[in-house]
Design a protein around this motif. Structure first.
Motif, PDB file in Angstrom:
ATOM      1  N   UNK A  60      -7.151   8.650   1.795  1.00 10.86           N
ATOM      2  CA  UNK A  60      -7.361   7.444   0.972  1.00 10.86           C
ATOM      3  C   UNK A  60      -6.474   7.444  -0.264  1.00 10.86           C
ATOM      4  N   UNK A  61      -6.084   8.634  -0.713  1.00 11.27           N
ATOM      5  CA  UNK A  61      -5.264   8.718  -1.932  1.00 11.27           C
ATOM      6  C   UNK A  61      -3.794   9.011  -1.645  1.00 11.27           C
ATOM      7  N   UNK A  62      -3.407   8.882  -0.373  1.00 10.61           N
ATOM      8  CA  UNK A  62      -1.985   8.994  -0.017  1.00 10.61           C
ATOM      9  C   UNK A  62      -1.350   7.638   0.244  1.00 10.61           C
ATOM     10  N   UNK A  63      -2.149   6.615   0.436  1.00 11.66           N
ATOM     11  CA  UNK A  63      -1.606   5.275   0.671  1.00 11.66           C
ATOM     12  C   UNK A  63      -1.188   4.641  -0.653  1.00 11.66           C
ATOM     13  N   UNK A  64      -0.154   3.808  -0.603  1.00  9.62           N
ATOM     14  CA  UNK A  64       0.380   3.172  -1.804  1.00  9.62           C
ATOM     15  C   UNK A  64       0.416   1.649  -1.624  1.00  9.62           C
ATOM     16  N   UNK A  65       0.517   0.935  -2.727  1.00  8.99           N
ATOM     17  CA  UNK A  65       0.709  -0.515  -2.659  1.00  8.99           C
ATOM     18  C   UNK A  65       2.109  -0.795  -2.117  1.00  8.99           C
ATOM     19  N   UNK A  66       2.233  -1.807  -1.266  1.00  9.67           N
ATOM     20  CA  UNK A  66       3.537  -2.119  -0.669  1.00  9.67           C
ATOM     21  C   UNK A  66       4.282  -3.202  -1.452  1.00  9.67           C
ATOM     22  N   UNK A  67       5.588  -3.248  -1.265  1.00  7.68           N
ATOM     23  CA  UNK A  67       6.367  -4.346  -1.829  1.00  7.68           C
ATOM     24  C   UNK A  67       6.042  -5.635  -1.054  1.00  7.68           C
ATOM     25  N   UNK A  68       6.335  -6.769  -1.663  1.00 10.28           N
ATOM     26  CA  UNK A  68       6.187  -8.068  -1.008  1.00 10.28           C
ATOM     27  C   UNK A  68       7.560  -8.448  -0.462  1.00 10.28           C
ATOM     28  N   UNK A  69       7.656  -8.607   0.853  1.00 14.27           N
ATOM     29  CA  UNK A  69       8.969  -8.834   1.477  1.00 14.27           C
ATOM     30  C   UNK A  69       9.683 -10.081   0.951  1.00 14.27           C
ATOM     31  N   UNK A  70       8.909 -11.045   0.449  1.00 20.28           N
ATOM     32  CA  UNK A  70       9.517 -12.294  -0.024  1.00 20.28           C
ATOM     33  C   UNK A  70      10.039 -12.191  -1.452  1.00 20.28           C
ATOM     34  N   UNK A  71       9.556 -11.212  -2.191  1.00 23.24           N
ATOM     35  CA  UNK A  71       9.963 -11.080  -3.589  1.00 23.24           C
ATOM     36  C   UNK A  71      10.738  -9.800  -3.893  1.00 23.24           C
ATOM     37  N   UNK A  72      10.608  -8.795  -3.040  1.00 20.19           N
ATOM     38  CA  UNK A  72      11.249  -7.504  -3.308  1.00 20.19           C
ATOM     39  C   UNK A  72      12.768  -7.619  -3.202  1.00 20.19           C
ATOM     40  N   UNK A  73      13.449  -6.850  -4.023  1.00 20.12           N
ATOM     41  CA  UNK A  73      14.914  -6.791  -3.914  1.00 20.12           C
ATOM     42  C   UNK A  73      15.297  -5.993  -2.676  1.00 20.12           C
ATOM     43  N   UNK A  74      16.476  -6.282  -2.147  1.00 24.88           N
ATOM     44  CA  UNK A  74      16.939  -5.594  -0.942  1.00 24.88           C
ATOM     45  C   UNK A  74      16.974  -4.081  -1.139  1.00 24.88           C
ATOM     46  N   UNK A  75      17.403  -3.633  -2.319  1.00 22.60           N
ATOM     47  CA  UNK A  75      17.517  -2.188  -2.540  1.00 22.60           C
ATOM     48  C   UNK A  75      16.145  -1.518  -2.482  1.00 22.60           C
ATOM     49  N   UNK A  76      15.080  -2.232  -2.865  1.00 20.61           N
ATOM     50  CA  UNK A  76      13.719  -1.694  -2.771  1.00 20.61           C
ATOM     51  C   UNK A  76      13.358  -1.434  -1.315  1.00 20.61           C
ATOM     52  N   UNK A  77      13.709  -2.386  -0.437  1.00 23.74           N
ATOM     53  CA  UNK A  77      13.433  -2.223   0.996  1.00 23.74           C
ATOM     54  C   UNK A  77      14.249  -1.069   1.574  1.00 23.74           C
ATOM     55  N   UNK A  78      15.498  -0.975   1.150  1.00 24.97           N
ATOM     56  CA  UNK A  78      16.391   0.087   1.630  1.00 24.97           C
ATOM     57  C   UNK A  78      15.880   1.464   1.193  1.00 24.97           C
ATOM     58  N   UNK A  79      15.471   1.577  -0.067  1.00 27.22           N
ATOM     59  CA  UNK A  79      14.975   2.862  -0.573  1.00 27.22           C
ATOM     60  C   UNK A  79      13.782   3.349   0.238  1.00 27.22           C
TER      61      UNK A  79
END
Length: 389
Positions: free
Chosen positions: A176-195
């Motif tokens: 339960x404490x290993x999961x993280x909040x995800x980026x929003x695909x519509x607002x996240x920068x491309x580099x965030x998705x790449x990282x």
């Protein structure tokens, strides 16, 4: 700053011309001592990227019949790319020495990513993980010294510190404490998705490597140490993959992964000092551009959308393959006592009770990471060289 649009103007090598021979796949490896440590960092990272490309494409193929043939065609090339890259590691690396190198990759590349990541929460997650890999390096360095009588700095070449980080015995968290909040695909920068795609692939490879070589040791502490740290690496894969938006379509995930591969090879080609290996990165960058352009064509056919909707936006500088010592020391000083409670980063005293309960049981019959490094202070030339008063 530059975007992928400029890179995409280059069509790269057409897929049908991306060919190999067995001799190319098993070519001359790097030199363990003569090549710069960051040449090995790039080799290990790119093997992880290619193995993750295979993994992701196998998974995607199970969801859409239309994609199975193009994915199979690209996977054949990526299988051979992964072979070329991984076979660059020379046979005089013992499995423990290769382990030291894997942890150097995790520390230096994750530290570079943490500094160029624009999303504060995602950057925090990379800093949180790198402090754990930093401690893994210290534990494995003690194991290398005490089991094989070797100095880990022969691999690290002075780029990465050998001191404790967040204690490995305290990395063991409830799921339960290993999961993280995800980026929003519509607002996240491309580099965030790449990282997120890049670090997930790198950690996955580390996990699989430890699972494969852990049982090959006869030393009981080594066997338990690999079991312990492999478990943490599985937690890291869980952590990093949860940063991605689960609502991305199959095709969107494919495009992001191809873009990540282009970005990673471009970073390698830009900074490689070994001319023969630099030429390889340049060749594979052209291959990835061909693969990305094919994926873009299929994306247009299937989703009837412009790939720029997924791949738009500027990219910061390439992955910085250099010692991140100053940054790591700062994070070490400021964030070692951070813990998690669910998806939130909290002070040590607010850690999730579920994690404390899990840790209490799993650590109850001995902790290899504590045993192996008891009283260990790294000394140049192994601890046998330490001057006794």
């Amino acid at each position: 700053m530059h975007g992928l649009s400029g890179i995409l103007d280059n069509q790269g090598t057409p897929l049908e011309k991306q060919q190999f021979t067995w001799k190319e796949m098993a070519s001359r490896p790097m030199s363990k001592l003569d090549d710069d440590a960051f040449t090995r960092v790039r080799i290990i990272l790119m093997n992880g990227v290619e193995l993750d490309a295979l993994r992701v494409k196998h998974l995607l193929a199970r969801f859409d019949k239309r994609l199975q043939l193009p994915l199979a065609q690209i996977r054949r090339v990526e299988q051979h790319q992964a072979t070329v890259v991984n076979w660059l590691l020379s046979a005089d690396h013992s499995p423990l020495e290769t382990t030291i190198a894997y942890e150097q990759v995790a520390i230096e590349v994750t530290a570079a990513v943490a500094q160029s990541e624009p999303d504060p929460y995602q950057a925090q997650t990379y800093r949180f993980g790198l402090l754990e890999d930093f401690d893994h390096l210290y534990r494995y360095a003690a194991m290398l010294d005490r089991l094989e009588g070797k100095d880990a700095n022969n691999i690290l070449q002075g780029y990465t510190d050998l001191v404790p980080g967040r204690k490995t015995s305290e990395h063991h968290r409830a799921p339960e404490s290993d999961l993280r909040d995800n980026y929003d695909k519509n607002n996240a920068e491309l580099i965030t998705k790449i990282h997120a795609a890049l670090i997930t692939g790198a950690e996955y490879q580390t996990h699989d490597y430890y699972m494969n070589i852990g049982p090959t040791f006869t030393d009981p502490v080594a066997r338990m140490l690999y079991a312990e740290i492999a478990s943490v690496e599985e937690q890291h894969v869980t952590q990093y993959e949860s940063l991605m938006d689960p609502s991305e379509s199959v095709m969107e995930k494919w495009l992001v992964h191809e873009a990540m591969e282009v970005y990673a090879y471009s970073s390698c080609a830009e900074q490689e000092e070994n001319p023969r290996i630099k030429a390889l990165w340049e060749r594979f960058l052209d291959y990835e551009l061909g693969q990305l352009n094919l994926a873009c064509d299929i994306f247009k056919q299937i989703e009837r959308r412009d790939p720029a909707e997924v791949l738009g936006g500027p990219l910061p500088t390439m992955i910085q393959f250099k010692s991140q010592r100053d940054f790591v020391r700062k994070v070490l000083a400021e964030e070692t006592d951070l813990r998690t409670s669910g998806t939130v980063y909290v002070p040590k005293e607010q850690e999730s009770p579920l994690s404390l309960e899990y840790r209490g049981h799993i650590n109850s019959q001995g902790i290899a990471s504590d045993i192996v490094s008891a009283g260990y202070n790294w000394t140049p030339g192994t601890e046998l060289n330490r001057k006794t008063p």
